[in-house]
Design a protein around this motif. Structure first.
Motif, PDB file in Angstrom:
ATOM      1  N   TYR A 176       0.846  -1.197   0.000  1.00 18.18           N
ATOM      2  CA  TYR A 176       0.000   0.000   0.000  1.00 18.18           C
ATOM      3  C   TYR A 176       0.879   1.244   0.000  1.00 18.18           C
ATOM      4  O   TYR A 176       1.941   1.266   0.616  1.00 18.18           O
ATOM      5  CB  TYR A 176      -0.878   0.060   1.258  1.00 18.18           C
ATOM      6  N   ARG A 177       0.383   2.297  -0.631  1.00 20.95           N
ATOM      7  CA  ARG A 177       1.092   3.571  -0.572  1.00 20.95           C
ATOM      8  C   ARG A 177       0.846   4.258   0.780  1.00 20.95           C
ATOM      9  O   ARG A 177       1.720   4.930   1.316  1.00 20.95           O
ATOM     10  CB  ARG A 177       0.583   4.472  -1.684  1.00 20.95           C
ATOM     11  N   TYR A 178      -0.364   4.096   1.297  1.00 22.36           N
ATOM     12  CA  TYR A 178      -0.741   4.780   2.535  1.00 22.36           C
ATOM     13  C   TYR A 178      -1.146   3.755   3.591  1.00 22.36           C
ATOM     14  O   TYR A 178      -2.008   2.912   3.324  1.00 22.36           O
ATOM     15  CB  TYR A 178      -1.921   5.724   2.289  1.00 22.36           C
ATOM     16  N   THR A 179      -0.538   3.841   4.766  1.00 19.86           N
ATOM     17  CA  THR A 179      -0.946   2.915   5.832  1.00 19.86           C
ATOM     18  C   THR A 179      -0.872   3.634   7.176  1.00 19.86           C
ATOM     19  O   THR A 179      -0.042   4.518   7.389  1.00 19.86           O
ATOM     20  CB  THR A 179      -0.019   1.674   5.938  1.00 19.86           C
ATOM     21  N   VAL A 180      -1.752   3.223   8.085  1.00 21.00           N
ATOM     22  CA  VAL A 180      -1.705   3.753   9.432  1.00 21.00           C
ATOM     23  C   VAL A 180      -2.466   2.792  10.339  1.00 21.00           C
ATOM     24  O   VAL A 180      -3.347   2.062   9.877  1.00 21.00           O
ATOM     25  CB  VAL A 180      -2.305   5.175   9.500  1.00 21.00           C
ATOM     26  N   ALA A 181      -2.088   2.762  11.613  1.00 23.96           N
ATOM     27  CA  ALA A 181      -2.827   1.940  12.568  1.00 23.96           C
ATOM     28  C   ALA A 181      -3.334   2.843  13.688  1.00 23.96           C
ATOM     29  O   ALA A 181      -2.579   3.671  14.220  1.00 23.96           O
ATOM     30  CB  ALA A 181      -1.927   0.854  13.152  1.00 23.96           C
ATOM     31  N   TRP A 182      -4.592   2.692  14.021  1.00 26.78           N
ATOM     32  CA  TRP A 182      -5.144   3.367  15.194  1.00 26.78           C
ATOM     33  C   TRP A 182      -5.093   2.354  16.331  1.00 26.78           C
ATOM     34  O   TRP A 182      -5.539   1.217  16.182  1.00 26.78           O
ATOM     35  CB  TRP A 182      -6.581   3.810  14.917  1.00 26.78           C
ATOM     36  N   ILE A 183      -4.503   2.772  17.462  1.00 29.31           N
ATOM     37  CA  ILE A 183      -4.340   1.846  18.588  1.00 29.31           C
ATOM     38  C   ILE A 183      -5.316   2.201  19.709  1.00 29.31           C
ATOM     39  O   ILE A 183      -5.473   3.375  20.050  1.00 29.31           O
ATOM     40  CB  ILE A 183      -2.900   1.908  19.142  1.00 29.31           C
ATOM     41  N   ASP A 184      -5.955   1.173  20.232  1.00 30.64           N
ATOM     42  CA  ASP A 184      -6.817   1.377  21.412  1.00 30.64           C
ATOM     43  C   ASP A 184      -5.924   1.330  22.645  1.00 30.64           C
ATOM     44  O   ASP A 184      -5.615   0.275  23.168  1.00 30.64           O
ATOM     45  CB  ASP A 184      -7.873   0.274  21.464  1.00 30.64           C
ATOM     46  N   LEU A 185      -5.525   2.519  23.101  1.00 35.49           N
ATOM     47  CA  LEU A 185      -4.557   2.592  24.201  1.00 35.49           C
ATOM     48  C   LEU A 185      -5.175   2.199  25.540  1.00 35.49           C
ATOM     49  O   LEU A 185      -4.475   1.965  26.512  1.00 35.49           O
ATOM     50  CB  LEU A 185      -3.988   4.012  24.285  1.00 35.49           C
ATOM     51  N   LEU A 186      -6.500   2.146  25.600  1.00 34.49           N
ATOM     52  CA  LEU A 186      -7.130   1.787  26.873  1.00 34.49           C
ATOM     53  C   LEU A 186      -7.355   0.275  26.991  1.00 34.49           C
ATOM     54  O   LEU A 186      -7.790  -0.214  28.024  1.00 34.49           O
ATOM     55  CB  LEU A 186      -8.450   2.541  27.058  1.00 34.49           C
ATOM     56  N   ALA A 187      -7.046  -0.454  25.921  1.00 29.70           N
ATOM     57  CA  ALA A 187      -7.122  -1.913  26.017  1.00 29.70           C
ATOM     58  C   ALA A 187      -5.894  -2.395  26.790  1.00 29.70           C
ATOM     59  O   ALA A 187      -4.794  -1.911  26.559  1.00 29.70           O
ATOM     60  CB  ALA A 187      -7.155  -2.529  24.627  1.00 29.70           C
ATOM     61  N   THR A 188      -6.103  -3.308  27.714  1.00 32.18           N
ATOM     62  CA  THR A 188      -4.974  -3.761  28.532  1.00 32.18           C
ATOM     63  C   THR A 188      -4.889  -5.285  28.476  1.00 32.18           C
ATOM     64  O   THR A 188      -5.655  -5.936  27.775  1.00 32.18           O
ATOM     65  CB  THR A 188      -5.145  -3.313  30.002  1.00 32.18           C
ATOM     66  N   GLY A 189      -3.961  -5.818  29.247  1.00 33.43           N
ATOM     67  CA  GLY A 189      -3.801  -7.276  29.317  1.00 33.43           C
ATOM     68  C   GLY A 189      -3.439  -7.840  27.952  1.00 33.43           C
ATOM     69  O   GLY A 189      -2.640  -7.255  27.226  1.00 33.43           O
TER      70      GLY A 189
END
Lengths: 247, 442
Positions: free
Chosen positions: B206-219
Motif C-alpha cells: 500500500y502507498r498509505y498505511t496507518v494503525a489506530w491503537i486502542d490505548l485503553l485496552a490492557t492485558g
C-alpha cells in the motif's frame, strides 16, 4: 520558557538564603528548571541540591533599592529570560523588641515592604518586556488581617500583599503575572523557638503549592489551602474579639 | 499585541503579529525586527510553542498564498502561506495530489517544510522535504535566497522549525492521480505484536498505511488496533454516478466553543475506543472513500482541539528506529496500564528520512497520542518515555512538542550542533526566535 505542563527553565530567587525560597527553587529544579540564580547578601551560602540545574550566586541587598536594577541585569546575562522570579526575602523580628526600638522596626519594614516594592517593580518591567514570566511574592496570612502580636511585621506584609495585588492587575494582559503566596505559620529557621500556630505548614508544603500554582496560573496561593476559608471568617471577626486572640 | 498558542492550546504568550502580503513586505518587517526577534507562523497547527514569540514579533504568513501548477511536469510552485487544503482543492480536479499530506490539510507549505511533515505514505515516499526541488528563503538580512537540496541551508530549513528564515516560496513535485477517491482496506488486529507483524509484512503493498491503537485496552488486548491502508483509486474503481475528480469535503461540524475540562475522561474515551474498534470490520477490502475522511478525519470537526477543555492538551509523538520494537511495546504497555486517556493514538511505520539535521522521521516506528495537559503526573510519565525513546536511539517530533527538555533534545538529535552552525551562518544575530527555541535552547 514555561512549558505546556507548567515546568520552567530559569528561576531567580531574591532572598537566596530563605528557607522557603530555597525549597521552592529546589522543587522547580526537580521539575526541570535548568538555571537557578540565588541572589542574597554576600556571605556563606547553603549548598542545597538542585539536581542537574546550573546554580549561580548574585549579591543582592533588599535594603538597598539602588542596587536592585543591576541584580536583574546580571541575572538576565546569566540566564536569558527569567521564567520565575521568587521574591522570598524578609525578616520576622520580635514585636516587643520593635516596640522598644522604632528604628529597627522601620528598617524591617524597609526590607519587608520597600525592598519588595523596588524589586517587584524591576521584575515587572523585565517580565513585561519578555511577554511572559511569573513573579512569585511571598506574602503571609499575617498581612491578611494584622494582629496585635506582630503588627510591625504584619503591617509590612499587608502593604506587600496590597502592592502585589496592584502589580498583578497592572501586568494583566501583558503575558507576565504575579502570584501571591500566603502561607500560615511555617515551621523553620525563621520561626525556630516560636510555638507553632494552628494549621502550621512547612517550607516543602509551600514549595509544592507554589509549583502547583505555577502549573495552574494561580493568582493567589494559600498554604495550607484551608486558610483561605478560615481567613474569610477571620477578616469578619469584631475587633474586640480579634484584639484578644492569643499571639 | 495578541496571545498566541499552538494547536494544543497550552502555554500562551503575547506577541505583536505582522501580516506580510508580499516578499517585499517580509523584507521590510525583518529590517525593523525588534530585540525579542521574529517567529514565523502559518495556520498554527504545531501543537506546542513553535510559532509563538513572547514579547516579540510573529509573522503570520497565511496571506502569502499564490501558487501555480506546471501540468507538464507536475511541479507546483507555491508561496509559503498556501495551505494544503487550497492546493488539494485546486489540484485534485486536475488529476494531481500533494506528495505528502499530514493528518490535517490545514497546514501551510512553509510549515510543511519547516516541520518536514510526514503522512501515511512515509514508508513509501518519505517526508515532505524529500519532494521539494527548490525553495526561496528570506533570511534575517531581508535577502531572498534560492536553495536546492544541494545546499546545506536547504536541509537546515527542512525540519528547522522556522528558525533559519521565512520560506517565501517552494517548488515541489506532485503526484498524478486517476481519481480523487481512495481504495481502502480495513482490518483489526488483536494486539500490538500482531499489528507490528502485519504492518511489517504487508505495508509495502500500500502507498498509505496507518494503525489506530486502542490505548485503553490492557492485558492480552494491549495494543489492539484498526489498520487502515489504501491507495488512490483508479478511475474504474469509482462508483458510477460519482465525479471521479471531485473534492468537496463535507461541511465542517463545529466543536462547541467551550467544553468542560473533564469531557474526555477514561469513561468516555474507553466507550469511544470500544465503539471505534468494534465498528471496524474484522477485515474489509476495497472500500471507496474520499480523500478527506481517509487522510483528515479530524478536519471534519472544526476546532476539535477545544474538546480538551481550557487547560489544553499535549501531543506526544516519538519515533524509535527499527529494532526498537521492545521500547515501543514498553511505552504502549506503560501508557495503557496508566490508563492514559488518548483519543487518537496512531502508529505508523517510517521509511528512510531526509538529510535534515532536525528532521524527525527515521526508519522505524512512530507513535502519536493526545493527552489532556491537566493530567496529574503527566510530566514525569512523559519524561520517563523520553528516557526510553532516547535510549533506543529515537526522538520526539518538534512540531508536536510542547514539553521536552533541552537536554533530552540534544540527546535525541545528535546532529544538533551541525544544525546550530548552519543557522548561525544564516542568522548570526539571532533574529529568528520562538518560544520553542528558547525552551529547547535551539
Amino acid at each position: 520558557m514555561k512549558n505546556a505542563l507548567g515546568s520552567v527553565d530559569t528561576v531567580l530567587l531574591l532572598g537566596g538564603r530563605s528557607e522557603i525560597g530555597l525549597a521552592i527553587a529546589g522543587r522547580l529544579a526537580r521539575e526541570g528548571a535548568r538555571k537557578i540564580i540565588l541572589a542574597s547578601r554576600p556571605g556563606p551560602s547553603p549548598a542545597p541540591a538542585f539536581g542537574g540545574a546550573e546554580v549561580h550566586h548574585l549579591d543582592f541587598d533588599a535594603a538597598d533599592p539602588a542596587g536592585h536594577g543591576a541584580v536583574f541585569d546580571a541575572a538576565v546575562k546569566l540566564a536569558g529570560d527569567l521564567d520565575v522570579v521568587i521574591a522570598a526575602f524578609g525578616v520576622l523580628g520580635d514585636q516587643a523588641a520593635y516596640e522598644e526600638d522604632p528604628q529597627a522596626a522601620a528598617e524591617s519594614v524597609g526590607v519587608n515592604l520597600a525592598g519588595h516594592v523596588s524589586a517587584g517593580l524591576h521584575a515587572a518591567r523585565l517580565l513585561r518586556e519578555q511577554g511572559h514570566g511569573t513573579l512569585v511574592v511571598l506574602s503571609s496570612v499575617a498581612g491578611v488581617r494584622v494582629r496585635r502580636a506582630n503588627f510591625v511585621y504584619g503591617a509590612a506584609k499587608a502593604g506587600l500583599d496590597g502592592f502585589a495585588q496592584g502589580l498583578g492587575d497592572a501586568l494583566h494582559g501583558s503575558g507576565a503575572r504575579v502570584m501571591i503566596v500566603r502561607p500560615g505559620f511555617v515551621r523553620g529557621r525563621m520561626t525556630a523557638g516560636l510555638p507553632a500556630a494552628p494549621m502550621a505548614t512547612t517550607p516543602d508544603a509551600v514549595a509544592r503549592a507554589v509549583a502547583a500554582g505555577l502549573r495552574a496560573d494561580a493568582g493567589v496561593v494559600w498554604v495550607p489551602s484551608k486558610l483561605r476559608p478560615v481567613f474569610a471568617v477571620m477578616r469578619l471577626l469584631p475587633r474586640a474579639i480579634w484584639r484578644r486572640l492569643p499571639r | 499585541m495578541t496571545f498566541l498558542t499552538g494547536w494544543g492550546r497550552t502555554a500562551p504568550t503575547r506577541a505583536t503579529v505582522a501580516r506580510p502580503r508580499t516578499v517585499a513586505d517580509l523584507a521590510a518587517v525583518l529590517a525593523r525586527a525588534p530585540g525579542r526577534g521574529v517567529a514565523v507562523r502559518g495556520l498554527g497547527r504545531s501543537y506546542g510553542d513553535a510559532a509563538q514569540n513572547a514579547g516579540g514579533l510573529v509573522l503570520d504568513c497565511t496571506h502569502l498564498r499564490s501558487w501555480t501548477l506546471d501540468e507538464a511536469t507536475g511541479l507546483v510552485t507555491a508561496a509559503g502561506g498556501v495551505s494544503l487544503h487550497d492546493l488539494m482543492t485546486g489540484l485534485l480536479p486536475r488529476g494531481w495530489f500533494v506528495p505528502v499530506s499530514p493528518g490535517t490539510r490545514h497546514v501551510t507549505v512553509g510549515g510543511a517544510i519547516a516541520a518536514d511533515v510526514h503522512g501515511k505514505n512515509h514508508h513509501a515516499d518519505s517526508s515532505f522535504a524529500a519532494h521539494v526541488r527548490s525553495l526561496t528563503l528570506v533570511t534575517a538580512d531581508g535577502r531572498a535566497v534560492t536553495l536546492t537540496p544541494r545546499d546545506p541551508l536547504f536541509w537546515a530549513t527542512a525540519g528547522g522549525m522556522g528558525l533559519t528564515g521565512v520560506i517565501a516560496e517552494a517548488t515541489f513535485a506532485c503526484v498524478p492521480v486517476e481519481s480523487s477517491w481512495m481504495r481502502v482496506d480495513v482490518e483489526r488486529t488483536g494486539d500490538l505484536d500482531e499489528t507490528l507483524a502485519v504492518m511489517t509484512a504487508t505495508d509495502d503493498r500500500y502507498r498509505y498505511t496507518v494503525a489506530w491503537i486502542d490505548l485503553l485496552a490492557t492485558g492480552r488486548h494491549t495494543g489492539r488496533s484498526v489498520l487502515t491502508r489504501g491507495d488512490h483509486a483508479r478511475r474504474a474503481d469509482v462508483p458510477a454516478g460519482r465525479d471521479p475528480l471531485a473534492f468537496a469535503p463535507a461541511a465542517r461540524l463545529k466543536a462547541p466553543p467551550w467544553a468542560p475540562g473533564g469531557l474526555l475522561n477514561p469513561v468516555t474515551v474507553r466507550a469511544f475506543n470500544e465503539a471505534w474498534y468494534r465498528r471496524a470490520p474484522q477485515a474489509r477490502r476495497g472500500l471507496i472513500q474520499g480523500v478527506a475522511p481517509f487522510f483528515h478525519p479530524l478536519d471534519g470537526v472544526q476546532g476539535w482541539n477545544r474538546m480538551y477543555g481550557s487547560r489544553g492538551f499535549v501531543q506526544y509523538q516519538f519515533v524509535v528506529p527499527s529494532g526498537g520494537e521492545a521500547t515501543l511495546r514498553r511505552i504502549v504497555a506503560r501508557l495503557s496500564s496508566e490508563g492514559v486517556v488518548s483519543f487518537l493514538t496512531v502508529l505508523k511505520r517510517f521509511g528512510p528520512g531526509t538529510p535534515g539535521p532536525l528532521s524527525f522521521p527515521m526508519p522505524g516506528w512512530t507513535l502519536a497520542l493526545d493527552i489532556p495537559a491537566g493530567r496529574p503526573g503527566l510530566a514525569a510519565l512523559l519524561r520517563l518515555c523520553d528516557r526510553w525513546v532516547a535510549d533506543a536511539g529515537g526522538r520526539v517530533y518538534l512540531a508536536k512538542d510542547s514539553r521536552l527538555s533541552a537536554a533530552a533534545l540534544a540527546e535525541m538529535y545528535p546532529r544538533l550542533d551541525e544544525w546550530r552552525a548552519l543557522r548561525e551562518q544564516a542568522d548570526p544575530t539571532g533574529v529568528f526566535r520562538s518560544d520553542l527555541a528558547r525552551r529547547l535552547d535551539l
